[in-house]
Design a protein around this motif. Structure first.
Motif, PDB file in Angstrom:
ATOM      1  N   ASN A 128       0.857  -1.212   0.000  1.00 57.43           N
ATOM      2  CA  ASN A 128       0.000   0.000   0.000  1.00 57.43           C
ATOM      3  C   ASN A 128       0.886   1.253   0.000  1.00 57.43           C
ATOM      4  OD1 ASN A 128       0.721   0.781   2.628  1.00 57.43           O
ATOM      5  ND2 ASN A 128      -0.983  -0.365   3.547  1.00 57.43           N
ATOM      6  N   PRO A 129       0.300   2.403  -0.316  1.00 56.39           N
ATOM      7  CA  PRO A 129       1.121   3.617  -0.481  1.00 56.39           C
ATOM      8  C   PRO A 129       1.945   3.980   0.751  1.00 56.39           C
ATOM      9  CG  PRO A 129      -1.057   3.965  -1.413  1.00 56.39           C
ATOM     10  CD  PRO A 129      -1.108   2.641  -0.715  1.00 56.39           C
ATOM     11  N   ALA A 130       1.400   3.793   1.932  1.00 53.61           N
ATOM     12  CA  ALA A 130       2.157   4.143   3.138  1.00 53.61           C
ATOM     13  C   ALA A 130       3.419   3.297   3.220  1.00 53.61           C
ATOM     14  CB  ALA A 130       1.289   3.934   4.376  1.00 53.61           C
ATOM     15  N   PRO A 163       0.481 -11.752  -8.508  1.00 53.49           N
ATOM     16  CA  PRO A 163      -0.906 -12.156  -8.751  1.00 53.49           C
ATOM     17  C   PRO A 163      -1.022 -13.348  -9.697  1.00 53.49           C
ATOM     18  CG  PRO A 163      -0.552  -9.813  -9.313  1.00 53.49           C
ATOM     19  CD  PRO A 163       0.735 -10.353  -8.802  1.00 53.49           C
ATOM     20  N   THR A 164      -0.193 -13.369 -10.728  1.00 47.98           N
ATOM     21  CA  THR A 164      -0.292 -14.430 -11.729  1.00 47.98           C
ATOM     22  C   THR A 164      -0.113 -15.802 -11.093  1.00 47.98           C
ATOM     23  OG1 THR A 164       0.521 -12.966 -13.452  1.00 47.98           O
ATOM     24  CG2 THR A 164       0.710 -15.323 -13.868  1.00 47.98           C
ATOM     25  N   ASN A 165       0.975 -15.954 -10.344  1.00 52.21           N
ATOM     26  CA  ASN A 165       1.272 -17.289  -9.825  1.00 52.21           C
ATOM     27  C   ASN A 165       0.592 -17.580  -8.483  1.00 52.21           C
ATOM     28  OD1 ASN A 165       3.053 -18.499 -11.877  1.00 52.21           O
ATOM     29  ND2 ASN A 165       4.298 -16.694 -11.431  1.00 52.21           N
ATOM     30  N   TRP A 166       0.109 -16.547  -7.830  1.00 54.22           N
ATOM     31  CA  TRP A 166      -0.700 -16.779  -6.637  1.00 54.22           C
ATOM     32  C   TRP A 166      -2.152 -17.096  -7.030  1.00 54.22           C
ATOM     33  CZ3 TRP A 166       0.899 -11.929  -3.203  1.00 54.22           C
ATOM     34  CH2 TRP A 166       2.234 -12.105  -2.774  1.00 54.22           C
ATOM     35  N   PRO A 182      -4.854  -8.531  -8.916  1.00 56.62           N
ATOM     36  CA  PRO A 182      -3.860  -7.618  -8.342  1.00 56.62           C
ATOM     37  C   PRO A 182      -4.266  -7.089  -6.966  1.00 56.62           C
ATOM     38  CG  PRO A 182      -4.063  -7.191 -10.682  1.00 56.62           C
ATOM     39  CD  PRO A 182      -5.112  -8.218 -10.340  1.00 56.62           C
ATOM     40  N   ALA A 183      -5.525  -6.715  -6.805  1.00 60.73           N
ATOM     41  CA  ALA A 183      -5.959  -6.165  -5.518  1.00 60.73           C
ATOM     42  C   ALA A 183      -5.928  -7.235  -4.425  1.00 60.73           C
ATOM     43  CB  ALA A 183      -7.362  -5.572  -5.650  1.00 60.73           C
ATOM     44  N   GLU A 184      -6.415  -8.445  -4.791  1.00 61.39           N
ATOM     45  CA  GLU A 184      -6.390  -9.550  -3.809  1.00 61.39           C
ATOM     46  C   GLU A 184      -4.952  -9.906  -3.413  1.00 61.39           C
ATOM     47  OE1 GLU A 184     -10.315 -12.036  -5.427  1.00 61.39           O
ATOM     48  OE2 GLU A 184      -8.316 -12.464  -6.196  1.00 61.39           O
ATOM     49  N   ALA A 185      -4.053  -9.792  -4.398  1.00 59.28           N
ATOM     50  CA  ALA A 185      -2.657 -10.141  -4.123  1.00 59.28           C
ATOM     51  C   ALA A 185      -2.054  -9.185  -3.083  1.00 59.28           C
ATOM     52  CB  ALA A 185      -1.842 -10.100  -5.423  1.00 59.28           C
TER      53      ALA A 185
END
Lengths: 258, 354
Positions: free
Chosen positions: A188-190, A222-225, A229-232
């Protein structure tokens, strides 16, 4: 007409965000949602801000970041799998005034290159290591990594990983000649802002000749999980952070004074 | 310059730094360790880089890094250590980088022993790592030649931007004999145009060996092959003894070439017209000269301290021009001149012997 309009609107505007000079203006091959791109940008920004672009040399790994030497507008080379710290040692020893950086994934650094990273750290080699930990082998299609979590299912651990992941920051931080070893996260950005700060500190530690520096970055795949992207990014927070806590594992006194 | 009594390993080390070696990375292994020990003292004295690596794997990759930075660099090892370096050797070769590797060969396979051997002939000449290429390989037969070929190795490496292996054996490495060292050369004032020195006032330089497209990889391979063709054209080196009127030829390199010379001299003293052909470059193999000699001898005896590895290159060079025989010792056993004389006497046609 359009140009005139642009000129009119930009003349009183300040540039607050642009492409870092140290980043090549070309598309990368990374998957959508992968945080390699974020890590690249942070490193490039840090090189720009520290005015290091023209004296930096990048050693790229074998793994997803194999083309990293093309994505930075700095001198670069590509090491055999896991050997980046040895190559960086050769580059740095013959030109100690240059900034030498390795960029390595978890399979590269913690598995096949465990010996090279351990001894580079033990020697206090004044190089900076950017360590991308996404708990999986990305380039070869999602096999178990040394940093895969206990029970994590991968294509080579289909029933879940047996055993515990290697925690490289904790492991290397006990070596007396390391100057700066920290773990940060890119979910996340922080956390990304803190990661940037850590990269700046690591490079400054190298410039000051204070010893070995490494910034471990928890990253998404994300691809291999098999996640969006958001869930990753959520998976990093929920599953990786408890096992790989972010924090400062080694900050030498001289680094604190930088 | 005067001759001094020098151990082979020490002589190679000193010749290397005098040839302008700026960085050395190595790992202890018998029978080459004195080389590393000599440089551990000398390189810091000269303000140059010496580092004992954690493994041969790391050592060759440190050499890879230093070569990327454009300095003259070297590592040394012995057979099992050279096996460990194969990965790095292939990457260095595929990056068009000059460097020198010294292999003080010992008995194998496996851990083997620490005695002299030539069992690495295939390992060093047949590519030294994966992929289609050959290093330049130089084989000294004396301490003096080890000194001279060490200097040549650095020059050839730079000239062709190619990997050069000095293939000595435990006997050359361990033996002491008088030799003259070369003068100390100045280090070059500037780095070469490929060196990774930081992209100051110029576009970034990149050194890699990664070509995803078959066409690009093949095009690069063709470049290597073109360079190897130039090397084969220009760099075949050999020494000859009593070959002018020889009716039978012995072929041996390095230590064996020297022992075979004693055998040839013994037979010559008895009036037997034999000669010796000693390859100095194992790659490129001096095939042109050997082929010419093969036209006029009744037969050839190849002698090696292995089971017959250079033998294949001799056969390829000679083809059917003369029968090719073999005598070899293995596992660290060194042939005596009398053994070679005995092997020759069995092979020589009666008309040559009489």
């Amino acid at each position: 007409m359009t140009d005139l309009l642009l000129e009119a609107t930009t003349s009183h505007m300040e540039t607050v965000y642009c492409m870092p000079q140290a980043l090549s203006a070309q598309p990368t091959h990374y998957c959508p949602g992968c945080t390699h791109g974020v890590a690249h940008r942070l490193l490039a920004e840090a090189l720009d801000e520290l005015n290091m672009r023209e004296r930096a040399i990048l050693v790229a790994p074998v793994g997803c970041a194999v083309f990293a030497y093309q994505y930075f507008e700095i001198d670069g080379c590509e090491a055999p799998h896991g050997r980046a710290p040895a190559m960086a040692t050769g580059l740095k020893r013959v030109q100690p005034d240059r900034i030498v950086i390795t960029y390595q994934g978890d399979g590269d650094l913690a598995s096949i290159g465990a010996g090279e990273i351990l001894h580079a750290a033990a020697r206090g080699e004044p190089i900076t290591v950017i360590f991308i930990n996404n708990a999986i082998y990305g380039m070869t299609g999602g096999q178990m990594a040394p940093t895969s979590l206990s029970g994590q299912r991968t294509t080579s651990s289909p029933f879940g990983r047996v055993g515990e992941p290697l925690r490289m920051s904790e492991l290397l931080a006990v070596l007396p000649q390391t100057a700066y070893i920290v773990r940060r996260s890119l979910h996340n950005p922080a956390h990304i802002r803190k990661a940037k700060k850590a990269i700046l500190t690591a490079l400054k530690a190298q410039e000051a000749g204070l010893g070995f520096s490494m910034v471990e970055l928890l990253s998404s795949c994300p691809t291999n999980w098999g996640l969006s992207p958001a869930e990753a990014l959520e998976w990093i927070e929920k599953h990786m952070l408890p096992v790989f806590p972010v924090g400062d594992y080694k900050v030498a006194e001289a680094v604190k004074e930088l | 310059m005067s001759r001094e009594l020098l151990k082979g390993n020490v002589a190679i080390a000193e010749a290397a730094l005098r040839a302008g070696m700026y960085a050395y990375f190595g790992y202890p292994i018998t029978p080459q360790t004195e080389l590393l020990e000599h440089l551990a003292r000398r390189m810091p004295e000269l303000g140059r880089v010496f580092l004992q690596a954690e493994s041969e794997v790391a050592a060759i990759n440190m050499v890879y890094g230093a070569a990327c930075a454009g300095v003259r660099t070297m590592t040394s090892s012995s057979s099992p250590g050279i096996s460990l370096m194969q990965e790095g050797l292939s990457y260095i070769a595929a990056s068009d980088l000059p460097c020198v590797v010294v292999d003080v060969m010992r008995g194998g396979p496996g851990l083997g022993n620490i005695l002299p051997s030539q069992a690495d002939y295939f390992q060093v000449t047949r590519s030294a790592g994966h992929g289609d290429y050959h290093p330049i390989v130089l084989a000294p037969a004396s301490v003096q030649e080890a000194v001279d070929l060490t200097v040549l190795a650095f020059d050839l490496a730079d000239q062709y931007r190619h990997l050069v292996i000095l293939a000595a054996d435990g006997l050359i490495g361990q033996m002491m004999e008088p030799a003259e060292l070369p003068p100390m050369r100045d280090l070059p004032a500037e780095r070469p145009a490929y060196a990774l020195t930081g992209a100051k006032g110029r576009p970034p330089r990149r050194i890699a060996s990664f070509y995803l497209q078959a066409e690009a990889e093949e095009a690069y391979n063709l470049q290597i092959q073109a360079r190897l063709a130039r090397i084969r054209q220009n760099e075949q080196r050999s020494a000859e003894y009593f070959t002018d009127d020889a009716q039978f030829l012995v072929v041996g390199y390095g230590t064996v070439g020297r022992i075979a010379l004693s055998a040839v001299r013994q037979l010559r003293a008895a009036g037997v017209p034999v000669g010796l052909f000693r390859p100095i470059t194992l790659y490129p193999f001096p095939e042109a000269r050997l082929r010419a000699l093969a036209e006029r001898v009744a037969g050839i005896l190849v002698v090696e301290m292995n089971a017959g590895q250079m033998l294949e290159d001799v056969r390829l060079a000679v083809l059917e021009r003369a029968p090719v025989h073999f005598y070899g010792r293995m596992g660290g056993a060194v042939p005596m001149p009398e053994e070679i004389v005995g092997a020759l006497r069995q092979l020589l046609p009666t008309e040559v012997l009489s």
